[in-house]
Scaffold this active site. Structure first.
Site, PDB file in Angstrom:
ATOM      1  CD  GLN B 222      -8.782  -7.213  11.126  1.00  0.00           C
ATOM      2  OE1 GLN B 222      -8.480  -8.472  11.479  1.00  0.00           O
ATOM      3  NE2 GLN B 222      -8.007  -6.721   9.972  1.00  0.00           N
ATOM      4  NE  ARG B 369       1.393  -5.952  12.068  1.00  0.00           N
ATOM      5  CZ  ARG B 369       1.557  -5.332  13.130  1.00  0.00           C
ATOM      6  NH1 ARG B 369       1.611  -6.204  14.154  1.00  0.00           N
ATOM      7  NH2 ARG B 369       1.827  -4.034  13.441  1.00  0.00           N
ATOM      8  CB  CYS B 370       0.625  -9.323   4.336  1.00  0.00           C
ATOM      9  SG  CYS B 370      -0.034 -10.556   3.382  1.00  0.00           S
ATOM     10  CD  GLU B 737      -1.032  -4.895   6.018  1.00  0.00           C
ATOM     11  OE1 GLU B 737      -2.346  -5.429   6.057  1.00  0.00           O
ATOM     12  OE2 GLU B 737      -0.793  -4.723   4.833  1.00  0.00           O
TER      13      GLU B 737
END
Lengths: 170, 791
Positions: B222, B369-370, B737
């Site tokens: 990423q 995802r945060c 998110e």
């Protein structure tokens, strides 16, 4: 050295002959021997469904089938959906309804959906969700995948095209 | 005549994705799809035991396996000064074990062979003997007197604590808690370990060219630019001779930010063998060894006035960080942005402490995802808000409303600056869509008939889009992002961004931003990303930061290009620049609106008909350092029915109202929410990765760590409110998110609400039917883990 076996597998209507190790998984046969990398390898345990292909028309997880078991059989992969100029109803549905994000589960998901719609061309949401319950998606939350399959069903009904669409170009 | 922006795929268009064309034909480019000439394959041998010294390691049979080219052990890595590597939290992590094993699944050795099957065979031929040590599987054991010191490699480390941290106003908080007129409510909650588990596991091809000295790394990452810099620093290779190519990612969700040990060895192997080396992680390897998320214990006290207004909060958090402290988070925040907790509520005073612990588990704390432990803080916040509402006897929606922040800008208790929002509007819409008050009536009736219905609310505003660079960095690299735009003579354009897509559709949406600014149809714009040789430096995709940072940079670079195009327009129209006006896609003469030139005319002139003194070409770049985070606000409400005999529960209805500011592509925003909400549901419902007393990872494959399918996952009904970000150039806020951050509390709150009349206040996630049954049957809370000392 390991023993090798000769196999002839019909992949997307094209016969493929090769000498392979008996332990070679079908998914690796398709990816490495045939060079068809649309079928993905996901989880090792027949759980995620990324590697789903049609084996004599029936969806199977190709990480749990040996290449030698496919000898003399017909395999359809994602590359066998639609044609270069035309998408199959299922492919089109996934695009139209935003049924994919990272795309990794998508080929397997579409193969399952294709076999399902061939059997049940007018499904309810509940039937779609049950039919796809062998395929994991980590991105979409399934909302749009369900819509995509419905879209494909509608397209099939109005156009008369089968779920797999036009025959693939050799 | 002005263009129709929606028609040409600009801001607000639900434009279909351009990425789909390759994915639906099976023509994506994931790492495992690449085959380079002469490529070899690597496999990693992992420790089967959680804590042990290695007494012998025999690789001779592996070396003798036909087709094997290289076997790398810790000892060999040490010879190349690569036995240890830095983590993203300034700790160190073993690349291959040299002294002792610190978690099950830790990397022992790597084998490079002609094909992956041979590499696996050779791994099995390696013999390792272990002298077991007592395993430590939670912070309680880590702190016990006489516990073995896990990080005995670190000079001065005399216990298993990896950090302590505090924030807030201790004195005033304690003063408020001493007020006898306030009601004190307390709660303990555990957020279990979770794993991002993208379906495509980690993967690399390292290709070192000995003739040119160029190292090309194909990586499912990423953050390609950070990886390039990290490799340059760790391996002491010249950065301009490293190229990181991140092609299509099969999901990431935070799991694909770090550098993993097998990456280091694959790079080393390709340099030693001067051949490309491919390593594809298997699912068990991914689940047991790569970065985990959560694993955090929360204790909170609130001092509440009779009218429901919270006057102060006192918080303590304990984190289980595994064998190496490898959280990906801004340097100065040891527990990430956990202190964004209670941000949407106007609470005068707060004080928070946190402590991290080494255990014999895989390194944890990755932002799954945060952005930086906000997921944890928001679960705790919203679970605790519900408990407070029960304890002071207020309706849970009203209790939240009484405490909402209403005036912006607002400085939160722990120092964040909220800049925008309309919380009441979002909550009202959510309550209306779920028929809140009607449901409360039905719940009462159902209860009298022996049926258990519950409703759960979760409201939160989270800081998304790191940086600004003043406060946020990762290992010293400041957080901002970038874009470069080239408009070709024919008016077609290429946009290169520093960020990277992991499936969100950047190739589609970032073109829409250019379209909004320049009026070039989105179909005429190619978006490139994920190749460090061909894109400007950026921090990558995580923390819902792509739109807030690289998206903003895209708008800014488009404006730079437009400013130059205006000079070209003035030249073409033979008027001075001051007399030129802009409308979408076209400049015109102010006094004669019919006299105009298109942006495409200007592009052509930039290469064929420049005025004297103007540099040719129509391109530019922009680096965007946001002045603040963006602050989306989200309301998630769900209703459930619990089976009184089995504890099983079903979602009846789910409503989401999200205010993420301006939506570039509403179709994609909604789909991002669907994905996050499904992950939220999974964690609340059944997804569990845990450890037995010996440190064995339970949940090491998809049969045990169950990803929800279309069958279990509920339908999500979504609505929007738009409060533009005041500082983002086009008013956007992060969103990717939000569902995963705010969603879990809504589900757990609903389950607890269904049985709250029995005195139940907490069931730790996942709310398995067995836990719910126990809570109902024994009328008590069901913790997911033993309590920590002192709580």
């Amino acid at each position: 050295m390991p023993e090798f076996r000769n196999v002839v597998v019909t992949v997307n209507e094209e016969p493929r002959e090769a000498e392979i190790e008996p332990r070679l998984l079908l998914v690796h046969f398709l990816r490495e021997v045939c060079g068809l990398t649309g079928t993905h390898f996901g989880c090792d345990t027949t759980s995620c469904g990324c590697c789903t292909v049609l084996f004599d028309g029936v969806p199977v997880k190709s990480c749990t089938v040996l290449g030698v078991q496919a000898d003399g059989h017909e395999i359809i992969t994602v590359e066998g959906l639609g044609s270069p100029s035309e998408l199959s109803p299922v492919q089109e549905g996934f695009h139209e309804e935003h049924g994919l994000q990272c795309g990794f589960c998508t080929p397997g998901m579409m193969m399952t959906a294709t076999a399902f719609l061939d059997e049940n061309p007018n499904p309810t949401e509940e039937e779609i969700r049950w039919a796809l319950s062998g395929n994991n998606c980590r991105c979409t939350g399934y909302v749009n995948i369900v819509k995509a399959v419905k879209w494909a069903a509608k397209k099939m009904a109005t156009s008369g095209v089968s779920a797999r669409g036009a025959a693939p170009i050799r | 005549m002005a263009l129709d922006e929606i028609q040409i795929g600009g801001l607000g268009a639900s434009r279909k994705r351009v990425e789909d064309a390759r994915f639906i034909r099976g023509k994506g480019n994931y790492i495992d799809d690449f085959k380079l000439p002469g490529m070899l394959h690597m496999e990693t041998l992992r420790a089967p035991i959680a804590h042990a010294r290695i007494t012998s390691l025999d690789t001779s049979k592996a070396w003798m396996t036909p087709g094997v080219h290289l076997v790398v052990t810790g000892e060999m890595a040490a010879q190349h000064n690569l036995a240890w590597m830095p983590t993203l939290s300034y700790d160190t992590q073993a690349v291959l074990v040299t002294d002792k094993v610190r978690f099950q699944g830790q990397e022992i050795a790597c084998v490079v062979a002609d094909d992956p099957y041979i590499a696996k065979d050779a791994c099995e031929a390696i013999t390792v003997e272990y002298d077991p040590l007592p395993p430590i599987v939670n912070p309680q054991q880590a702190l016990a007197p006489g516990a073995p010191i896990i990080r005995d490699d670190k000079a001065g480390q005399t216990n298993n604590i990896c950090y302590t941290w505090e924030v807030g106003d201790k004195e005033n908080t304690e003063r408020v808690f001493a007020d006898p007129n306030l009601q004190i409510v307390s709660q303990d909650i555990y957020y279990p370990r979770t794993h991002a588990c993208p379906i495509e596991c980690n993967a690399i091809i390292s290709d070192y060219n000995s003739a040119t000295g160029k190292l090309t790394i194909y990586l499912t990452t990423q953050a390609p630019h950070i990886i390039r810099t990290a490799v340059a620093l760790v391996a002491e290779l010249p950065e301009h001779m490293i190229r990181v190519i991140a092609p299509d990612l099969g999901g990431g969700f935070g799991n694909k930010v770090p550098v993993y040990p097998s990456y280091v060895i694959a790079i080393l192997a390709s340099i030693l063998l001067t051949r490309p080396v491919k390593w594809i992680e298997d699912k068990t390897g991914n689940l047991i060894s790569s970065s985990f998320a959560r694993d955090i214990y929360f204790h909170c006290d609130a001092a509440i006035r009779k009218d429901g207004k919270i006057q102060a909060v006192r918080i303590h958090a304990d984190t289980d960080n595994g064998g190496f402290f490898s959280d990906a988070q801004p340097t100065k925040f040891k527990i990430g942005l956990f202190h964004s907790i209670f941000g949407c509520y106007d609470i005068p005073y707060g004080y928070m402490t946190a402590q991290g612990h080494y255990t014999n588990k895989a390194p944890g704390g990755v932002a799954y995802r945060c952005s930086f432990r906000i997921t944890e803080s928001m679960l705790f916040q919203e679970r605790f808000m519900q408990t407070c509402a029960y304890e002071i006897g207020m309706d849970q929606a009203e209790f939240r409303r009484v405490n909402f922040v209403r005036e912006f800008p607002h400085r939160t208790t722990f120092g964040f600056l909220l800049d925008s929002g309309d919380y009441d509007k979002c909550l009202d819409l959510g309550l209306e869509k779920i028929d809140y008050y009607g449901f409360l009536e039905r719940q009462k009736q159902a209860r009298s008939q022996g049926r258990l219905l519950g409703i759960g609310i979760s409201t939160m505003s989270e800081p998304l889009g790191a940086g600004n660079s003043r406060e946020y960095d990762i290992i010293g690299i400041k957080m901002f992002d970038s874009a470069e735009l080239r408009v070709h003579p024919s008016g077609k354009a290429v946009l290169k961004i520093g960020s990277k897509t992991q499936g969100q559709g950047h190739e589609t949406t970032f073109a829409q931003i250019v379209t909004h600014e320049l009026g070039i149809p989105a179909d005429d714009i190619l978006v490139q990303h994920g190749d460090t040789d061909n894109t400007p430096f950026g921090m990558g995709t995580y923390a819902s930061r792509s739109t807030p940072t690289a998206g903003a940079a895209t708008a800014m670079v488009s404006r730079k290009v437009r400013a130059k195009a205006k000079k070209l327009a003035a030249h073409l129209l033979e008027v001075s620049e001051e007399d030129v006006e802009w409308e979408l896609g076209r400049f015109y003469v102010r006094s004669a609106p019919n006299r105009g030139v298109t942006i495409q005319d200007c592009a052509f002139a930039a290469y064929t008909n420049m005025p004297d003194g103007l540099e040719p070409g129509l391109e530019n770049n922009a680096y965007y350092d946001p002045p603040n985070m963006t602050w989306p606000f989200d309301v998630y409400i769900t209703t459930v029915e619990v089976d009184p005999d089995t504890g099983e529960w079903d979602v009846l209805k789910f409503i989401g109202v999200d205010d993420c500011g301006v939506r570039i592509n509403p179709m994609i925003v909604e789909a991002q929410l669907h994905g996050g909400l499904a992950e939220a549901f999974a964690m609340a419902y059944h997804q569990m990765i845990t450890f037995d007393s010996q440190g064995n990872c339970i949940g090491a494959n998809y049969m045990d760590y169950m990803i929800p399918t279309a069958w279990e996952t509920p339908h999500f009904e979504l609505y929007e409110v738009v409060t533009p970000s005041p500082h983002h150039p086009i008013g956007c806020k992060g969103i990717g998110e939000c569902g995963c951050v705010g969603g879990p509390a809504a589900f757990v709150n609903a389950v607890v609400d269904a049985i709250a009349h029995l005195g139940v206040r907490n069931i730790d996630m996942p709310c398995l039917s067995s836990r719910v049954w126990e809570a109902m049957h024994y009328k008590h809370d069901v913790p997911g883990t033993p309590p920590l000392p002192g709580t």
